[in-house]
Design an enzyme around this catalytic site. Structure first.
Site, PDB file in Angstrom:
ATOM      1  N   LYS A   1      -8.892 -22.053  14.825  1.00  0.00           N
ATOM      2  CA  LYS A   1      -7.828 -22.586  15.690  1.00  0.00           C
ATOM      3  C   LYS A   1      -7.465 -21.673  16.852  1.00  0.00           C
ATOM      4  O   LYS A   1      -7.076 -22.160  17.918  1.00  0.00           O
ATOM      5  CB  LYS A   1      -6.590 -22.856  14.855  1.00  0.00           C
ATOM      6  CG  LYS A   1      -6.134 -21.568  14.199  1.00  0.00           C
ATOM      7  CD  LYS A   1      -4.773 -21.591  13.624  1.00  0.00           C
ATOM      8  CE  LYS A   1      -4.429 -20.152  13.268  1.00  0.00           C
ATOM      9  NZ  LYS A   1      -3.058 -19.952  12.859  1.00  0.00           N
TER      10      LYS A   1
ATOM     11  N   LYS B   1      -6.214 -15.839   6.786  1.00  0.00           N
ATOM     12  CA  LYS B   1      -6.982 -16.663   7.722  1.00  0.00           C
ATOM     13  C   LYS B   1      -7.913 -15.770   8.515  1.00  0.00           C
ATOM     14  O   LYS B   1      -7.503 -14.712   8.968  1.00  0.00           O
ATOM     15  CB  LYS B   1      -6.045 -17.382   8.691  1.00  0.00           C
ATOM     16  CG  LYS B   1      -5.199 -18.449   8.051  1.00  0.00           C
ATOM     17  CD  LYS B   1      -4.211 -19.035   9.060  1.00  0.00           C
ATOM     18  CE  LYS B   1      -3.254 -19.994   8.362  1.00  0.00           C
ATOM     19  NZ  LYS B   1      -2.187 -20.463   9.282  1.00  0.00           N
TER      20      LYS B   1
ATOM     21  N   GLU C   1      -6.406 -12.201  18.584  1.00  0.00           N
ATOM     22  CA  GLU C   1      -7.412 -12.510  17.574  1.00  0.00           C
ATOM     23  C   GLU C   1      -8.491 -13.469  18.071  1.00  0.00           C
ATOM     24  O   GLU C   1      -9.667 -13.338  17.737  1.00  0.00           O
ATOM     25  CB  GLU C   1      -6.697 -13.245  16.441  1.00  0.00           C
ATOM     26  CG  GLU C   1      -6.726 -12.630  15.080  1.00  0.00           C
ATOM     27  CD  GLU C   1      -5.853 -13.470  14.158  1.00  0.00           C
ATOM     28  OE1 GLU C   1      -4.654 -13.625  14.467  1.00  0.00           O
ATOM     29  OE2 GLU C   1      -6.398 -13.961  13.152  1.00  0.00           O
TER      30      GLU C   1
ATOM     31  N   ASP D   1      -2.626 -27.117  11.492  1.00  0.00           N
ATOM     32  CA  ASP D   1      -2.556 -25.749  12.000  1.00  0.00           C
ATOM     33  C   ASP D   1      -2.911 -25.690  13.489  1.00  0.00           C
ATOM     34  O   ASP D   1      -2.306 -24.934  14.262  1.00  0.00           O
ATOM     35  CB  ASP D   1      -3.506 -24.857  11.179  1.00  0.00           C
ATOM     36  CG  ASP D   1      -3.072 -23.399  11.165  1.00  0.00           C
ATOM     37  OD1 ASP D   1      -2.042 -23.069  11.770  1.00  0.00           O
ATOM     38  OD2 ASP D   1      -3.773 -22.581  10.534  1.00  0.00           O
TER      39      ASP D   1
ATOM     40  N   ASN E   1      -2.657 -15.676  21.667  1.00  0.00           N
ATOM     41  CA  ASN E   1      -3.858 -16.383  22.106  1.00  0.00           C
ATOM     42  C   ASN E   1      -3.571 -17.272  23.312  1.00  0.00           C
ATOM     43  O   ASN E   1      -4.302 -17.284  24.293  1.00  0.00           O
ATOM     44  CB  ASN E   1      -4.407 -17.227  20.949  1.00  0.00           C
ATOM     45  CG  ASN E   1      -4.912 -16.355  19.821  1.00  0.00           C
ATOM     46  OD1 ASN E   1      -5.805 -15.540  20.012  1.00  0.00           O
ATOM     47  ND2 ASN E   1      -4.320 -16.510  18.640  1.00  0.00           N
TER      48      ASN E   1
ATOM     49  N   ARG F   1       0.811  -1.216   0.000  1.00  0.00           N
ATOM     50  CA  ARG F   1       0.000   0.000   0.000  1.00  0.00           C
ATOM     51  C   ARG F   1       0.851   1.276   0.000  1.00  0.00           C
ATOM     52  O   ARG F   1       0.581   2.217  -0.737  1.00  0.00           O
ATOM     53  CB  ARG F   1      -0.933  -0.008   1.219  1.00  0.00           C
ATOM     54  CG  ARG F   1      -2.049   1.020   1.174  1.00  0.00           C
ATOM     55  CD  ARG F   1      -2.910   0.952   2.436  1.00  0.00           C
ATOM     56  NE  ARG F   1      -3.532  -0.356   2.641  1.00  0.00           N
ATOM     57  CZ  ARG F   1      -4.709  -0.719   2.134  1.00  0.00           C
ATOM     58  NH1 ARG F   1      -5.405   0.122   1.409  1.00  0.00           N
ATOM     59  NH2 ARG F   1      -5.205  -1.919   2.362  1.00  0.00           N
TER      60      ARG F   1
END
Lengths: 360, 360
Positions: free
Chosen positions: A206, A123, A296, A259, A271, A50
């Site tokens: 996951k 993902k 996330e 994964d 996480n 970008r």
């Protein structure tokens, strides 16, 4: 050590692949690693970034300082900040843009679309809409051939030459073929699938179970318990996925258990660390404050729980996590959720619960 | 910590289960742990141990000094060295005898069989015959209702009260029910399946892949490679199992990926250590000498490779291991076996290889 042995194969003469024209949108670590892989494989490859300043810097230094600071990019890889220039006339567009900006970038490239195929490398689930990346592609670019790539793929390990496997899923033989041809190398193997939702769901769900594994680790669990969490996670992931039309067998593969295994083993992931803090009795606010950022998986828990309620899918781990995080339930409820509910089947697609004499 | 929280549930009043009469044959660590679990659950439970001296000692001390030295057995558990006394008139016989003696013990109890069901707790394949324990039961005790129990179940973690899951597989609802009733507790959950061969194969084959994981670890691999080994192991385990009539979905469960995950994470296991030594360039003889003993997985590699050749099943990891161990191939061949062979499907039961444009 393994890099050296493979190096001859990696630096094989270029140009032995069909000269596919590939564009990667997004210069994060995974997008950059895939762009470099395609360029090394002899594809005519452009990485779109970008920021024009960053694009110029990478063109000059051959280093993506922010995301892969220790790795020199292939000299054949082109860097561009122009979407039009990058997208017009290429064969494959690989989109490695975060899920919250994924739709916007497709809207921006729409005017330049002719016969390109679009492949998601992202993902996750779009916030609020609960759309997968493949659904966003279908909505924004109908008629375009598409696919998704997912798997246990740490970019740093890929560029270090560690043997890595991933999955491309598409209903189109030609799309699968093109992605395999452009990305496959001696240290990066691309397996194929036609179960798009199944492959996407592995990568999207996951993170929930990385939180659960971290939370359990706060109780000093052993291998028996870790293995049970992993398989009960697979049970609820596949149950949810089947409701959305996926094939449960996809979870036996790289994008599913592969994964999940990598994520649940990664004690350094955000996480996992948030889960560990919650398991130690901290509140979500305290855990986020201590970690310096959120994870996330927290958002995924919220979204998946909501969708599971709508679809009437039994997801005890996700529910228990939600109650611990948002309803002040004790963290131990997560463990209890694994042990209660009487006598159930191990894999319900093998022995349905209703055929099990004691199921409740 | 978790033990304390669960302790109230574990020490629940006895006698609330139907008073099943259970006999466990074999006083190794897992047999002893299951016998103790059944006794705690209020079943009338006898643990048969071959040596009368050891049986007397355990009866007096309530400690199985050799296998579970730190754990006091439930006061209600009976210990016996008489097969006739143990087996006559009981409801369930749980057999926890090593695979090479499994057939002989069934022959010994045959005269005392009336209406008992027989459940194997033993993982493995009978040397030379390539029989599973369930096949031995069918051969030696035809007409007897039977089942198998398998899963990621370290006995020491079970007796320490760590939450644990296992699988009972049987074609008989009643057998599954009886095993669930007698063994299920707040910290030990028994899931059900009717895929007997699938459940047995997980426990029998996993040691092969623990060697592979150890060998790979000698090359300082990362999470990408570990995840790929795990999923390619599942691919060949399920491919082999399906040829024998099992359901590939069983490998999503505790006895499949659950046990594989636990085994491959266990750097202290003999299989892993032998693999690591081989990966460092040692010969099998050197590795066994350094370790002081051989590992189960070596024999499994030999047997499974032979059977796979007969059945024409593609098992690249098993084959590569065989060549490294017995044919002086370099250990790196194991890694190469994962990366070669062109473009294949991720899960062949989702996208068959022959439908994949580029499969070879």
């Amino acid at each position: 050590m393994i890099e050296q042995v493979f190096s001859e194969a990696v630096t094989k003469p270029k140009g032995n692949q069909a000269q596919l024209k590939i564009t990667i949108l997004g210069g994060g670590s995974f997008g950059t690693a895939m762009a470099n892989m395609a360029a090394r494989n002899g594809c005519d490859t452009t990485l779109w970034i970008r920021s024009a300043d960053v694009a110029t810097e990478i063109t000059q230094t051959r280093i993506n300082k922010k995301y892969l600071p220790d790795f020199e990019l292939d000299s054949a890889l082109k860097i561009s900040a122009s979407l039009e220039e990058s997208v017009l006339g290429c064969d494959l567009i690989l989109v490695a843009i975060p899920s919250h900006s994924f739709r916007a970038i497709l809207q921006q490239i729409k005017p330049f679309m002719t016969a390109q195929a679009v492949i998601s490398l992202t993902k996750g689930i779009e916030p609020n809409s609960f759309c997968f990346m493949s659904e966003i592609i279908q909505q924004e670019l109908p008629q375009v051939p598409y696919g998704v790539v997912s798997g246990p793929n740490l970019a740093k390990e890929i560029v270090a030459g560690m043997p890595t496997g991933t999955v491309v899923a598409s209903h189109s033989d030609l799309v699968r073929h093109a992605v395999q041809t452009s990305l496959h190398s001696a240290v990066f193997r691309v397996f194929a699938s036609d179960d798009i939702y199944g492959v996407e769901l592995g990568g999207a769900l996951k993170n929930i179970y990385a939180i659960a594994m971290g939370m359990a680790a706060a109780y000093k669990i052993g291998e028996n318990t870790r293995s049970m969490i992993l398989t009960r996670a697979l049970a609820e992931m596949s149950r949810f996925a089947v409701k959305l039309g996926a094939n449960p067998l996809t979870f036996l593969g790289l994008s599913g258990v592969g994964d999940l295994f990598a994520t649940c083993n990664s004690a350094l992931s955000r996480n996992y660390q948030i889960g560990f803090a919650l398991g130690k009795g901290q509140s979500l606010d305290e855990a986020i404050k201590a970690l310096g950022q959120t994870a996330e998986g927290i958002n995924t828990v919220i979204q998946v729980r909501k969708r599971a309620l709508e679809l009437d899918v039994y997801m005890p781990i996700t529910n228990a996590l939600y109650e611990v995080i948002f309803e002040q339930a004790p963290a131990l409820n997560m463990a209890l959720s694994l042990m209660k509910n009487g006598h159930r089947s191990d894999v319900e697609f093998v022995l349905p619960h209703q055929h099990n004499l004691l199921s409740k």
